[in-house]
Design an enzyme around this catalytic site. Structure first.
Site, mmCIF file in Angstrom:
data_model
loop_
_atom_site.group_PDB
_atom_site.id
_atom_site.type_symbol
_atom_site.label_atom_id
_atom_site.label_comp_id
_atom_site.label_asym_id
_atom_site.label_seq_id
_atom_site.Cartn_x
_atom_site.Cartn_y
_atom_site.Cartn_z
ATOM 1 N N GLU A 1 -15.946 -18.117 -18.047
ATOM 2 C CA GLU A 1 -15.069 -17.448 -17.093
ATOM 3 C C GLU A 1 -14.312 -18.488 -16.271
ATOM 4 O O GLU A 1 -14.931 -19.374 -15.683
ATOM 5 C CB GLU A 1 -15.912 -16.537 -16.183
ATOM 6 N N HIS B 1 -26.239 -17.629 -6.174
ATOM 7 C CA HIS B 1 -25.448 -18.833 -6.422
ATOM 8 C C HIS B 1 -26.250 -20.122 -6.237
ATOM 9 O O HIS B 1 -25.674 -21.194 -6.189
ATOM 10 C CB HIS B 1 -24.237 -18.881 -5.483
ATOM 11 N N LEU C 1 -14.900 -11.108 -18.608
ATOM 12 C CA LEU C 1 -15.986 -11.291 -17.631
ATOM 13 C C LEU C 1 -17.259 -10.601 -18.145
ATOM 14 O O LEU C 1 -17.558 -9.464 -17.765
ATOM 15 C CB LEU C 1 -15.561 -10.709 -16.279
ATOM 16 N N ALA C 2 -17.972 -11.274 -19.033
ATOM 17 C CA ALA C 2 -19.171 -10.673 -19.616
ATOM 18 C C ALA C 2 -20.035 -11.777 -20.216
ATOM 19 O O ALA C 2 -19.689 -12.331 -21.269
ATOM 20 C CB ALA C 2 -18.783 -9.651 -20.683
ATOM 21 N N GLU C 3 -21.128 -12.085 -19.545
ATOM 22 C CA GLU C 3 -21.949 -13.210 -19.989
ATOM 23 C C GLU C 3 -22.640 -12.945 -21.316
ATOM 24 O O GLU C 3 -22.762 -13.843 -22.154
ATOM 25 C CB GLU C 3 -22.986 -13.560 -18.917
ATOM 26 N N PRO D 1 -27.269 -11.548 -17.369
ATOM 27 C CA PRO D 1 -26.678 -10.609 -18.329
ATOM 28 C C PRO D 1 -26.689 -11.176 -19.751
ATOM 29 O O PRO D 1 -26.629 -10.424 -20.721
ATOM 30 C CB PRO D 1 -25.242 -10.421 -17.817
ATOM 31 N N GLY E 1 -27.297 -17.688 -11.160
ATOM 32 C CA GLY E 1 -27.738 -16.298 -11.017
ATOM 33 C C GLY E 1 -26.988 -15.334 -11.920
ATOM 34 O O GLY E 1 -27.337 -14.151 -11.977
ATOM 35 N N PHE E 2 -25.991 -15.808 -12.638
ATOM 36 C CA PHE E 2 -25.222 -14.924 -13.516
ATOM 37 C C PHE E 2 -25.547 -15.135 -14.985
ATOM 38 O O PHE E 2 -24.853 -14.647 -15.874
ATOM 39 C CB PHE E 2 -23.715 -15.087 -13.270
ATOM 40 N N GLN F 1 -20.992 -19.296 -14.960
ATOM 41 C CA GLN F 1 -20.344 -19.739 -13.719
ATOM 42 C C GLN F 1 -21.354 -20.186 -12.646
ATOM 43 O O GLN F 1 -21.133 -21.190 -11.981
ATOM 44 C CB GLN F 1 -19.455 -18.619 -13.199
ATOM 45 N N PHE F 2 -22.434 -19.439 -12.505
ATOM 46 C CA PHE F 2 -23.496 -19.801 -11.558
ATOM 47 C C PHE F 2 -24.829 -19.388 -12.171
ATOM 48 O O PHE F 2 -24.904 -18.392 -12.904
ATOM 49 C CB PHE F 2 -23.337 -19.062 -10.224
HETATM 50 C C1 LIG Z 1 -22.409 -11.329 -13.588
HETATM 51 C C2 LIG Z 1 -21.457 -12.159 -12.796
HETATM 52 N N1 LIG Z 1 -20.729 -13.094 -13.432
HETATM 53 C C3 LIG Z 1 -19.865 -13.871 -12.759
HETATM 54 C C4 LIG Z 1 -19.721 -13.731 -11.409
HETATM 55 C C5 LIG Z 1 -18.760 -14.627 -10.639
HETATM 56 N N2 LIG Z 1 -17.635 -13.853 -10.169
HETATM 57 C C6 LIG Z 1 -17.590 -13.376 -8.914
HETATM 58 S S1 LIG Z 1 -16.270 -12.426 -8.650
HETATM 59 C C7 LIG Z 1 -15.687 -12.669 -10.213
HETATM 60 C C8 LIG Z 1 -14.417 -11.999 -10.643
HETATM 61 C C9 LIG Z 1 -14.487 -10.526 -10.417
HETATM 62 O O1 LIG Z 1 -13.271 -9.944 -10.742
HETATM 63 P P1 LIG Z 1 -13.013 -8.391 -10.573
HETATM 64 O O2 LIG Z 1 -14.131 -7.612 -11.192
HETATM 65 O O3 LIG Z 1 -11.655 -8.124 -11.067
HETATM 66 O O4 LIG Z 1 -13.112 -8.126 -9.007
HETATM 67 P P2 LIG Z 1 -12.326 -8.827 -7.812
HETATM 68 O O5 LIG Z 1 -13.124 -10.025 -7.418
HETATM 69 O O6 LIG Z 1 -10.963 -9.177 -8.273
HETATM 70 O O7 LIG Z 1 -12.324 -7.847 -6.701
HETATM 71 C C10 LIG Z 1 -16.542 -13.497 -10.920
HETATM 72 C C11 LIG Z 1 -16.322 -13.953 -12.294
HETATM 73 C C12 LIG Z 1 -20.504 -12.744 -10.774
HETATM 74 N N3 LIG Z 1 -20.440 -12.537 -9.455
HETATM 75 N N4 LIG Z 1 -21.356 -11.976 -11.488
#
Ligand SMILES: Cc1ncc(C[n+]2csc(CCOP(=O)(O)OP(=O)(O)O)c2C)c(N)n1
Lengths: 332, 388
Positions: free
Chosen positions: A33, A133, A62-64, A93, A89-90, A86-87
């Site tokens: 991501e 995180h 956005l899908a681990e 999934p 804690g993620f 990315q971190f």
């Molecule tokens: C499972 C997971 N993976 C990665 C992240 C890191 N992360 C935080 S916000 C984000 C983007 C989210 O985008 P969106 O769903 O469009 O919501 P927005 O932040 O734009 O409101 C990511 C990749 C996370 N919080 N959780």
């Protein structure tokens, strides 16, 4: 040509190491991501999409689970995916894909299918972040047969270990101490002969000493080196070993050290209960029982979820807690 | 592909839906244009009076103030990080104001406007981002769940909560005080997560009273919509077996009207709806993000013209629905809120280092209690040395 030294942070060193690996093998792909244009939230892949193109540096959905699952397929097709989570804690999934697929495919196919996948995970705390995180999930992966788990503590190791991990035909969980990303700089000789570099799955004595063996990895190496320095002012000689590899463990240098010192402290940020320290203590007691002057002591994160950031520095094992454990090894 | 095979698989959906259009395309439900003109829509209408519109204006202004104040507090080191909602005020106030007290919200980490609508003290939000706790408000107090940082996880909780609502017989009774809907908020990026897709399936097969409220702010950190979907996101609902609509997420009247209708559908027992609020993240992803690395400033300029608050202001002013006194009083309220937040944030007490040990289990374990006591003794040893 004489070695040309470049001063780099861990973040830059990993970036340079990834670049080198991509130049050396067109099958190496980066995926994750925000790894493309942004260069990752920590900038570890900065500039790589620009230079290697979108086919080799992939901004994934956005899908681990998707990231790791598709990396499995790419690996089956002959690619060498390097996935960024990315971190810490993620990663969960993707846990199913990692534990049930990545880790088992070699075994399931009796070695017919290789899984040369690297899963990079920034880990550890101390950055003032919100929940998920700052975690240290290494033991969960080290506990899983079929995965290899390594962690670098400094820029030089970062530069070489990432290349060695990518070259490995087994899946490697590559843990990066995020607190160190932009902390210290070190000289790196990018022209050095790779074959002269210490092999990946080995530990290393980073400070010789005679009284206590202090074991650490990743973010705790720096803390432990400082603790050793502080202890030296009180006349105690601490040997610090950077484990570097958590699965397999390289216990040779550890046993050798413990047989000389008779005292051991293991430090990590991860929860103490069933953390790496537990396995290490067990192995030491099995192999060095008669050399021990005191039980193997562990200094770790407490057995609670990672706390809110305002108190994380109190929760994380620090210099004082390491010194306290060192003191306690003399109480037996 | 040969034409015969192509035909056998039906039309090319990407061609049917066309490329994603910056203005949201013709399917966008709008009741108040960016220029502040009220317009009609064949299926949805805004049936509240102009006092309500003034209320929305005030809500959006106060919400924006929470956001700008928190951003400033982060810059001054009082917060570790802040997730800005700038630009998403209409989506959050419109949907949040359509809720009834018994309805239940499952938010992400950016739903400050919805939290405000539910009566959650904004200082509780600041506490999470300051790191004094992890957003430990009691969700039962306002039927507003705790912020969820793991992308998408809360959508499954919403589906499950709605299944509980069904079992409690709180759907389709016709009693407006009893019939309950559940709202799951999530983003365009989140729509790729397995959890979100599974929540669609669970909600669909159970015909659960859930509204999936997707704020498509065009960006998931640095990744644009095209990295997540080849068709408009609201269209995905059809494949799961429930309706989806796209509403102008910067139009508070349309967001209210559409959410209100979707909630009513849920409460009546007609099952889930996906509402895609088409909006734009005008700020950075969070205060640690630098959007100039990945998006064009023209994009932002374009969306500034669609500001969700400005159009309501124009509408109220042009039609003589609110006088200077009204606007001044809202400004004064915003100022006062700013002071409350600044002072309140700095005064938030840090947790005690020992408190975490007592929050892990309902029934404390002996080993964890012993660990806490050991740590307390260790800390005490510093105090007795006078170092603390
Ligand atoms: C499972 C997971 N993976 C990665 C992240 C890191 N992360 C935080 S916000 C984000 C983007 C989210 O985008 P969106 O769903 O469009 O919501 P927005 O932040 O734009 O409101 C990511 C990749 C996370 N919080 N959780």
């Amino acid at each position: 040509m004489a070695g040309t030294m470049n001063k780099m942070t861990l973040a830059k060193a990993l970036n340079a190491g990834l670049r080198k690996a991509m130049e050396g093998d067109p099958k190496v792909l980066l995926m994750g991501e925000d790894v493309g244009k942004l260069g990752g939230v920590f900038r570890i892949t900065d500039g790589l999409q620009k230079d290697f193109g979108e086919d080799r540096v992939i901004d994934t959905p956005l899908a681990e689970s998707g990231i790791i699952g598709t990396a499995v397929g790419l690996a089956m097709r002959g690619y060498r995916p390097v996935c960024e989570i990315q971190f810490d804690g993620f990663v969960y999934p993707a846990y199913d894909q990692i534990v049930s697929q990545v880790a088992k495919i070699h075994f399931r196919t009796q070695g017919k299918v290789k899984m040369p996948i690297v899963i990079r995970i920034p880990f550890g705390g101390g950055i003032g972040a919100v929940e998920h995180h700052s975690e240290s999930p290494e033991a969960q992966f080290a506990h899983t047969p079929g995965l290899k788990v390594v962690t670098c503590s400094n820029p030089v190791d970062g530069y070489w270990m990432i290349q060695q991990a990518i070259a490995s035909d087994d899946p490697v969980i590559f843990l990066e101490p995020k607190r160190q990303y932009h902390a210290d700089k070190a000289d790196i000789d990018e022209t050095a002969d790779a074959s002269s570099i210490q092999p990946l799955f080995t530990s290393r004595v980073v400070r010789p000493g005679a009284d206590v063996t202090l074991l650490a990895y990743g973010p705790m190496v720096k803390t432990c080196l400082k603790a050793a320095e502080a202890a030296a002012t009180e006349g105690r000689s601490i040997e610090v070993i950077d484990l570097r590899t958590l699965s397999p463990l390289d216990m040779g240098p550890v046993f050798e050290s413990v047989r000389r010192t008779g005292r051991v402290v293991v430090a990590h940020e991860a929860h103490t209960n069933l953390g790496m320290g537990s396995e290490i203590a067990a192995r030491i007691s099995e192999q060095c029982f008669y050399s021990l002057e005191s039980p193997v002591l562990r200094v770790g994160g407490f057995d609670t979820p990672y706390p809110p950031s305002r108190i994380e520095e109190e929760w994380l094992p620090d210099l004082d807690r390491v010194l306290d454990a060192i003191d306690r090894t003399f109480e037996f | 592909m040969s034409p015969e095979i192509g035909a056998a698989f039906g039309p090319n959906l990407v061609e049917v839906f066309g490329p994603s259009q910056a203005d949201g395309g013709p399917e966008l439900i709008q009741l108040l244009t960016p220029e502040g003109e009220r317009i009609e829509h064949p299926d949805f209408s805004f049936d509240l009076d102009d006092e309500a519109v003034k209320g929305f204006y005030r809500d959006m202004m106060l919400t924006r103030r929470i956001d700008t104040e928190a951003t400033a507090l982060q810059r001054h080191g009082e917060l570790g990080i802040w997730a800005q909602l700038l630009g998403q005020e209409a989506a959050q106030i419109g949907s949040g104001r359509a809720l009834r007290p018994q309805d239940y919200v499952f938010p992400t980490y950016r739903e400050h406007g919805v939290a405000y609508c539910r009566g959650v003290d904004p200082l509780r939000l600041l506490g999470l981002f300051r790191g004094v706790d992890q957003g430990a408000w009691d969700p039962r107090e306002n039927n507003f769940g705790n912020y969820t940082i793991v992308i998408g996880a809360q959508t499954l909780h919403a589906a499950g909560y709605a299944m509980g609502v069904q079992r409690d017989g709180a759907v389709g009774t016709g009693d407006p005080e009893r019939d309950t809907a559940v709202v799951a908020y999530f983003g365009d990026g989140a729509s790729s997560q397995g959890d979100v897709n599974e929540s669609f399936i669970f909600a669909a097969v159970n015909n659960a009273p859930v509204v999936f409220f997707l704020q498509n702010n065009q960006w998931a950190i640095s990744e644009p919509m095209e990295r997540q979907s080849r068709i408009p996101l609201y269209q995905r609902a059809l494949g799961f077996g429930f309706p989806g609509v796209r509403v102008d997420g910067n139009d508070v009247l349309a967001c209210y009207a559409v959410t209100q209708a979707a909630l009513q559908r849920a409460r009546e027992g007609s099952g889930p709806t996906l509402v895609e609020a088409y909006t734009y993240r005008m700020g950075a992803h969070t205060t640690t993000d630098d959007p100039t690395r990945y998006r064009l400033s023209e994009d932002l300029e374009h969306w500034k013209l669609k500001d969700p608050i400005a159009r309501v202001e124009v509408y109220l002013k042009r039609n003589g629905l609110a006088d200077d006194e009204f606007f001044d009083s809202v400004d004064d309220e915003c100022e006062a809120l700013g002071v409350t937040l600044r002072d309140g944030c700095k005064a938030l007490p840090d947790p005690s280092a020992l408190s975490v040990f007592d929050q892990v289990y309902e029934e404390q374990t002996e080993e964890l209690a012993a660990q806490r006591d050991g740590y307390a003794a260790y800390r005490g040893s510093f105090e007795s040395e006078g170092v603390a």
